[in-house]
Design an enzyme around this catalytic site. Structure first.
Site, short mmCIF file in Angstrom:
data_model
loop_
_atom_site.label_atom_id
_atom_site.label_comp_id
_atom_site.label_asym_id
_atom_site.label_seq_id
_atom_site.Cartn_x
_atom_site.Cartn_y
_atom_site.Cartn_z
N ASP A 303 0.84 -1.19 0.00
CA ASP A 303 0.00 0.00 0.00
C ASP A 303 0.88 1.24 0.00
O ASP A 303 2.07 1.17 0.30
CB ASP A 303 -0.86 0.04 1.27
CG ASP A 303 -1.97 -1.01 1.25
OD1 ASP A 303 -2.42 -1.35 0.16
OD2 ASP A 303 -2.35 -1.49 2.33
N GLU A 621 33.93 -38.34 10.34
CA GLU A 621 33.93 -39.47 11.28
C GLU A 621 33.61 -40.78 10.56
O GLU A 621 34.28 -41.80 10.77
CB GLU A 621 32.90 -39.23 12.39
CG GLU A 621 33.28 -38.15 13.37
CD GLU A 621 32.20 -37.99 14.43
OE1 GLU A 621 31.81 -39.01 15.05
OE2 GLU A 621 31.72 -36.86 14.63
#
Length: 822
Positions: A303, A621
């Site tokens: 707006d 890992e």
């Protein structure tokens, strides 16, 4: 009318309770705790825990179950963290919802005051305007053109005309007109309260981001189980059935290492912190899914009045042939209250101007009793009041100039002259309002009084916000009901490009490809009806745009709901617009939308940082253990007990997962990355990990695993035992994992320093050194003590891994991004 006194209202509130729906009993704490274990990743850990305990019991329970204890501690810490973050997030959201909660104009002590609807009591008189949700049951008074949507209670979609004396029920919606409501029943005694008592809780749906994370977790769980089963089977085949339990425990520990069990907790933390930061920027998130969508917004449709401008609506000038009657008109065709500030900003501006011209507003209104009126509506773009004036009926109207000109008895020459004036004023940025009058109760054959010019200056921060949005690849378009020339003038002032304006009439005339093509070129839309906002949203979405749409009126609700991010105004927005919105602006400011977009992008960026860190370190890992196990099987490497010399023990793997994964990852949620607004929007269907991130994960994870294998291979050549060598590799993996949080943060964008992350890394390194130094933890971790000189190898190797990971990051993001991929 004076309404209730404050003392009387306070006494009634204490007696009948707040005007709120009956609260459902909170979910018990134990049930919330149990729910933390409902995840495919956690199921793997639970299976590992159960297996290890069964094995421990079958062996007579002579020693402490180290692996089971570690797994149990991981599960407990993860569940407690998840529970804490869930409760914190819910409390934050409840507090934010209270900020954006409904309020009402109430007559207290003879004055209209703005109060939270929860403080209303029977006997209060509430002022209702179009778009307001009826806050409690009551009887209508002074109803003017009132229509109520009662579908929430009756299921009937057609709005119902209401007049004085009719009953209005809580939860229904005033879609047109105005009225006062004398409350009779509040809270649980109201119609909505009785209905809510019969309904159960509605389970909140997960956000798209949470669903994608759940899907990723299920995929990881499947691959982890396959890998663990393969390694366990390989170990049993190599070591024989006698060592099967040991091999299975190792396989389970590896599965635990590969599981990113902290993923849900970090996601919750990132969303909660982002929502809280948005609230500090005056943007209240009503739906968490909006946080994700904000990061993908490509168009902000906003707006003008109050969002791009200050909504001051100061009258700069009245161009009128009869100024006294014009001042009377703007006072009478006006429902605002200058004393309390209740009413539309434009109408308040008119009253301020009349008061400045020494008009006694109360006296004028008292001398002109209202006979009938038509409130302003975007459907007809004018307001009318018919009053008694000197014994006869007189009508006063105010509205859009081009509409009132057509209702006035103007010659063609005069109409052209006034039209040219209105156009010229609008081109200078003024908002232009026409005022007219006629004898009798009529809306035709009017006499034009003149034009009122309003100056509503752009907010000073808006031009910079528009530039910031455009630099971020976001298109800003203005959609207003104002005059085209006014809209274009304001657009140029704030930096919205373009020389062409499309009006609501143009949208009606254009069709198909013509409209789509025009939509690609035009950034300013004027004289647009609320229902056309929905049309614009759908057209933009059909072009593949992710749309954030602002709105404040009752008729804006469909467009807000249809947009990807509906943004309602907290100060001047209607109740229904706030209810359907994803985001509520407490300051009604366009700059706040841009800040919220930046925050949404930052949240997603932090989640990606965590994923890069977690997957790269977990991959290292898995690669280390898998490669080390294969080498140990192949070379028949044994420790001092005769067991197969695996690169890490199960306890060491679990320790790394517990101590070096969670806290640094959580600290990443506090990262701030200013560069997010220098990148294009992220596609809504972008993967959780983009291609550069995947390249980094593979490169950094593989590099760290190779360095760890080098430690395992080189140290025995200098006379160190296999146990000491494994301990050194263990410490390298742990410290290196902590340091890899830093390169995991780096892409094309460089984040700001993060004190929380520094503290987490320093704390983690300190705990790792202490674990090796204390006899009982060293024994627990498989003889983790190492000679002093090997700490130089550990820290040197970790720093080398950090530097190489930074290189991996630079190579992964070696070219500027051409398209937004997160």
């Amino acid at each position: 009318m004076s309404g209730l006194s404050t003392a009387d209202a306070t006494e009634r509130l204490a007696r009948v309770g707040p005007n709120a729906l009956p609260a459902h009993a909170p979910e018990p704490l134990w049930r919330r705790f149990v729910r933390q274990f409902q995840s495919p990743l956690v199921y793997i850990l639970l299976f590992a825990l159960a297996f290890d305990l069964v094995l421990w019991l079958s062996e007579g329970a002579h020693t402490w179950p180290i692996e089971a204890s570690a797994i149990g501690l991981i599960l407990l810490c993860n569940a407690l963290l998840g529970l804490y973050q869930e409760q914190r997030s819910e409390a934050a959201l409840l507090a934010l919802m209270a900020l954006a909660g409904a309020q009402a104009w109430v007559l207290r002590d003879g004055r209209l005051v703005r109060l939270p609807t929860q403080s209303l009591v029977p006997g209060d008189e509430v002022r209702l305007e179009a778009g307001d949700r009826v806050p409690a049951d009551g009887t209508l008074k002074d109803a003017r053109g009132a229509m109520l949507d009662e579908s929430i209670l009756t299921g009937e979609s057609m709005a119902v005309d209401k007049g004085d004396g009719d009953e209005a029920f809580s939860g229904t919606l005033l879609v047109r007109g105005k009225a006062h409501l004398e409350l009779t029943r509040t809270g649980a005694a109201s119609a909505m309260g009785r209905l809510a008592s019969m309904l159960g809780d509605i389970t909140a749906a997960k956000t798209p981001l949470e669903r994608r994370v759940d899907q990723l977790a299920r995929q990881i769980a499947r691959w982890v189980l396959v890998l663990a089963a393969a390694l366990g089977l390989l170990g049993v085949l190599a070591e024989g059935v006698d060592r099967a339990p040991e091999m299975i425990i190792f396989a389970v520990a590896l599965a635990v290492a590969a599981v990113p069990e902290g993923l849900p907790a970090v996601l919750t933390v990132a969303l909660a912190l982002g929502v809280e930061r948005m609230a500090r920027h005056r943007a209240v998130v009503r739906r968490l899914s909006a946080v994700e969508a904000l990061g993908s917004v490509t168009v902000i449709a906003t707006d003008k009045t109050g969002t791009l401008t200050e909504s001051r609506m100061d009258v700069r000038m009245i161009d009128a042939s009869d100024l006294p009657r014009t001042l009377t008109a703007i006072v009478l065709a006006n429902d605002a209250d200058l004393t309390t500030g209740a009413g539309d900003p434009l109408e308040l501006g008119l009253l301020r101007h009349a008061a400045a011209n020494r008009v006694d507003i109360a006296q004028v209104r008292q001398a002109h009793p209202t006979i009938s009126e038509r409130p302003f509506d975007s459907a007809w773009k004018f307001a009318r009041v018919t009053v008694q004036e000197h014994g006869q009926l007189v009508s006063y109207l105010k509205g859009a100039p081009e509409l009132l000109f057509g209702r006035c008895t103007l010659s063609a020459e005069d109409r052209d002259s006034w039209g040219a004036k209105a156009e010229a004023y609008a081109a200078e940025g003024f908002r232009v309002l026409a005022v007219a009058w006629a004898e009798g109760d009529t809306e035709e054959q009017l006499t034009l009084l003149g034009l009122v010019l309003f100056w509503d200056p752009p907010r000073p921060e808006v031009p910079d916000a528009v530039r910031k949005a455009q630099a971020a690849g976001i298109r800003v378009i203005m959609i207003t009901g104002d005059h085209p020339a006014t809209a274009l003038a304001v657009a140029h002032l704030i930096g919205i490009p373009g020389e062409r304006v499309l009006t609501g009439e143009d949208l009606d005339e254009y069709e198909g490809e013509t409209l789509s093509a025009a939509l690609g070129d035009v950034n300013v839309f004027a004289r647009v009806r609320p229902e056309q906002k929905l049309q614009l949203v759908e057209l933009l979405q059909a072009q593949g745009q992710i749309v954030a749409m602002t709105g404040d009126g009752v008729n804006d609700a469909p467009a807000l709901k249809r947009s990807d991010v509906g943004v309602a105004m907290g100060q001047r927005g209607s109740d229904v617009s706030r209810e359907v919105a994803d985001l509520v602006l407490l300051d009604d400011n366009f700059a706040t939308i841009v800040d919220a977009v930046a925050e949404g992008r930052g949240i997603y960026e932090n989640i990606q940082k965590f994923l890069r860190f977690l997957f790269s370190t977990n991959l290292s890992e898995v690669l280390l253990v898998a490669a080390g196990a294969i080498l140990a099987f192949t070379l028949d490497l044994r420790d001092t007990t005769g067991a197969l010399m695996l690169p890490l023990t199960a306890a060491q793997i679990l320790w790394i997962n517990l101590m070096t994964d969670g806290v640094p990852a959580l600290a990443l949620a506090f990262d701030r990355t200013p560069g997010v607004m220098q990148q294009p929007p992220r596609p809504a269907n972008a993967p959780l990990l983009d291609r550069p991130s995947v390249r980094y994960v593979v490169a950094a994870g593989g590099m760290k695993a190779v360095l760890a294998l080098a430690v395992l291979g080189v140290l025995p050549l200098f006379g160190y035992s296999l146990d000491v060598t494994r301990a050194a590799a263990f410490h390298f993996m742990a410290v290196g994992q902590l340091l890899l949080t830093y390169p995991s943060r780096h892409t094309w964008m460089r984040p700001l320093p993060n004190a929380y992350l520094h503290a987490a890394v320093i704390l983690g390194v300190g705990i790792q050194v202490a674990a090796a130094s204390l006899p009982w933890t060293s024994e627990l971790l498989g003889h983790a003590a190492i000679p002093g000189e090997l700490w130089g190898v550990v820290f040197g190797g970790a720093l080398l891994a950090w530097g190489l990971a930074e290189t991996c990051a630079r190579l992964a993001w070696r070219r500027p991004r051409q398209e937004g991929v997160g």
